[in-house]
Scaffold this active site. Structure first.
Site, PDB file in Angstrom:
ATOM      1  N   HIS A 210       5.844 104.346  96.224  1.00 10.45           N
ATOM      2  CA  HIS A 210       7.086 103.998  96.922  1.00 10.45           C
ATOM      3  C   HIS A 210       6.885 104.263  98.411  1.00 10.45           C
ATOM      4  O   HIS A 210       5.774 104.612  98.848  1.00 10.45           O
ATOM      5  CB  HIS A 210       8.262 104.787  96.348  1.00 10.45           C
ATOM      6  CG  HIS A 210       7.991 106.267  96.238  1.00 10.45           C
ATOM      7  ND1 HIS A 210       7.776 107.071  97.322  1.00 10.45           N
ATOM      8  CD2 HIS A 210       7.863 107.074  95.152  1.00 10.45           C
ATOM      9  CE1 HIS A 210       7.556 108.309  96.936  1.00 10.45           C
ATOM     10  NE2 HIS A 210       7.591 108.335  95.615  1.00 10.45           N
TER      11      HIS A 210
ATOM     12  N   HIS B 260       4.986 107.362  99.530  1.00 10.70           N
ATOM     13  CA  HIS B 260       3.520 107.232  99.528  1.00 10.70           C
ATOM     14  C   HIS B 260       3.067 106.376 100.713  1.00 10.70           C
ATOM     15  O   HIS B 260       2.054 106.667 101.351  1.00 10.70           O
ATOM     16  CB  HIS B 260       3.038 106.562  98.233  1.00 10.70           C
ATOM     17  CG  HIS B 260       3.331 107.353  96.991  1.00 10.70           C
ATOM     18  ND1 HIS B 260       4.302 106.993  96.095  1.00 10.70           N
ATOM     19  CD2 HIS B 260       2.768 108.484  96.504  1.00 10.70           C
ATOM     20  CE1 HIS B 260       4.327 107.859  95.098  1.00 10.70           C
ATOM     21  NE2 HIS B 260       3.412 108.773  95.319  1.00 10.70           N
TER      22      HIS B 260
ATOM     23  N   ASP C 202       6.618 117.886  97.400  1.00  3.11           N
ATOM     24  CA  ASP C 202       5.979 118.825  96.468  1.00  3.11           C
ATOM     25  C   ASP C 202       5.512 120.025  97.276  1.00  3.11           C
ATOM     26  O   ASP C 202       4.314 120.226  97.503  1.00  3.11           O
ATOM     27  CB  ASP C 202       4.813 118.137  95.750  1.00  3.11           C
ATOM     28  CG  ASP C 202       5.300 117.010  94.868  1.00  3.11           C
ATOM     29  OD1 ASP C 202       6.057 117.287  93.941  1.00  3.11           O
ATOM     30  OD2 ASP C 202       4.949 115.841  95.139  1.00  3.11           O
TER      31      ASP C 202
ATOM     32  N   SER D 201      11.016 109.400  94.945  1.00  7.66           N
ATOM     33  CA  SER D 201      10.176 109.954  93.888  1.00  7.66           C
ATOM     34  C   SER D 201       9.857 108.836  92.911  1.00  7.66           C
ATOM     35  O   SER D 201      10.713 107.970  92.657  1.00  7.66           O
ATOM     36  CB  SER D 201      10.944 111.058  93.158  1.00  7.66           C
ATOM     37  OG  SER D 201      10.331 111.330  91.916  1.00  7.66           O
TER      38      SER D 201
ATOM     39  N   GLY E  84       0.091 106.910  91.427  1.00  7.15           N
ATOM     40  CA  GLY E  84       0.620 105.549  91.319  1.00  7.15           C
ATOM     41  C   GLY E  84       2.140 105.541  91.306  1.00  7.15           C
ATOM     42  O   GLY E  84       2.776 106.493  91.743  1.00  7.15           O
TER      43      GLY E  84
HETATM   44  O1  PAF Z   1       1.471 114.772  93.853  1.00  6.00           O
HETATM   45  C1  PAF Z   1       0.899 114.043  93.014  1.00  6.00           C
HETATM   46  O2  PAF Z   1       1.169 112.858  92.881  1.00  6.00           O
HETATM   47  C2  PAF Z   1      -0.172 114.663  92.124  1.00  6.00           C
HETATM   48  O3  PAF Z   1       0.163 115.965  91.766  1.00  6.00           O
HETATM   49  C3  PAF Z   1      -1.573 114.593  92.740  1.00  6.00           C
HETATM   50  C4  PAF Z   1      -1.682 115.427  93.993  1.00  6.00           C
HETATM   51  C5  PAF Z   1      -1.937 113.147  93.050  1.00  6.00           C
HETATM   52  C6  PAF Z   1      -2.602 115.135  91.741  1.00  6.00           C
HETATM   53  O4  PAF Z   1      -2.604 114.400  90.554  1.00  6.00           O
END
Ligand code: PAF
Length: 282
Positions: free
Chosen positions: A34, A37, A150, A185, A31
């Site tokens: 931004h 995503h 990440d 982020s 959640g």
């Molecule tokens: O990258 C993230 O937001 C989290 O680590 C994930 C992959 C959703 C797992 O909770």
């Protein structure tokens, strides 16, 4: 767009769609969504018939309770962004739904999980693997989408898919940055206006280091980055590593790999920010 809170409802919804031959894509998120995503969701929508986005702040991946408490939660804004980007199903379970009992599974992704985030956040990747494997079991997607910001997480998820033999294509998507270069982020929301200015130095340093690296060694490039960050009072470097992009192990010489990535974690005030840059490779 349907918002679903339980695994059983999700699975009955998906089984109908799968028997119609529909391809299902999954974007796991915590959640506080931004544009980074949104780029994953857009790609998922484009490449699949059904785009499932999970929104779940996973407690088992936080080794710092305070960080978990302060993690931003913005469900209404998240649902709006997802609807606008063509998401078909939001899966937003409770902690009890995902962990009816404590998950005692211990994964071993050595040596990928013993460095960088793995070294500074003990147990973090075990928690990530716990939740992502549960989400994969619940959704059984054809494809799953993760951001390259990440970078280490993406490598570990690929390894988990191999170890647990999931038949899922893992797709890494490029970092999305603000116009001035700051990597998007969910944690940026916690920066004050002044910290936001200071945080910019992180991506600026990484970009400069790419030019610097063209005629300097790996260790000189590491020192360059360390010195630049140390010169900015509001930043505290946790680590900067230049690694082989596949093994995540420290690189000694540029000639030792054709895939070199610099990974950085910096505290800006209380906010822990990560970023990375490719020096060589895709
Ligand atoms: O990258 C993230 O937001 C989290 O680590 C994930 C992959 C959703 C797992 O909770």
């Amino acid at each position: 767009m349907k918002i679903i809170h339980t695994i059983s409802e999700l699975q009955s919804e998906l089984s109908v769609l799968k028997t119609q031959g529909k391809k299902v894509g999954l974007v796991p998120t915590m959640g506080a969504l931004h544009e980074g995503h949104a780029s994953l969701v857009k790609r998922c929508v484009k490449e699949n018939d059904v785009a499932v986005v999970s929104v779940f702040v996973n407690p088992t991946q936080f080794n710092d309770k305070n960080d978990l408490l302060k993690y931003p939660r913005t469900p209404e804004a998240d649902y709006k962004l997802l609807e606008a980007n063509g998401c078909s199903i939001v899966f937003a379970p409770s902690v009890e739904e995902m962990y009816p009992e404590p998950d005692t599974r211990q994964f071993n992704f050595a040596p990928l999980d013993s460095v960088m985030e793995g070294a500074f956040r003990p147990g973090h990747f075990n928690g990530v693997a716990q939740i992502v494997s549960k989400l994969f079991d619940a959704v059984k997607p054809h494809r799953a989408y993760f951001g390259e910001k990440d970078f280490q997480q993406l490598a570990i998820i690929r390894e988990m898919v191999k170890q647990l033999q999931f038949n899922i294509e893992i797709i890494g998507c490029p970092i999305v940055r603000e116009e001035d270069g700051l990597a998007l982020s969910s944690r940026n929301a916690r920066l004050s206006a002044e910290e936001r200015e200071i945080a910019l130095k992180i991506s600026q340093t990484l970009f400069k280091s790419r030019t610097f690296a063209a005629d300097h060694s790996v260790s000189e490039t590491i020192h360059f980055v360390e010195n630049e960050i140390a010169a900015e009072k509001g930043l505290r470097l946790e680590y900067f590593k230049i690694v082989d992009g596949d093994t995540l192990q420290d690189l000694k010489d540029w000639a030792d790999t054709d895939y070199a990535v610099g990974c950085i974690t910096v505290f800006c005030g209380e906010v822990r920010l990560i970023d990375n840059i490719k020096y060589k490779g895709i």
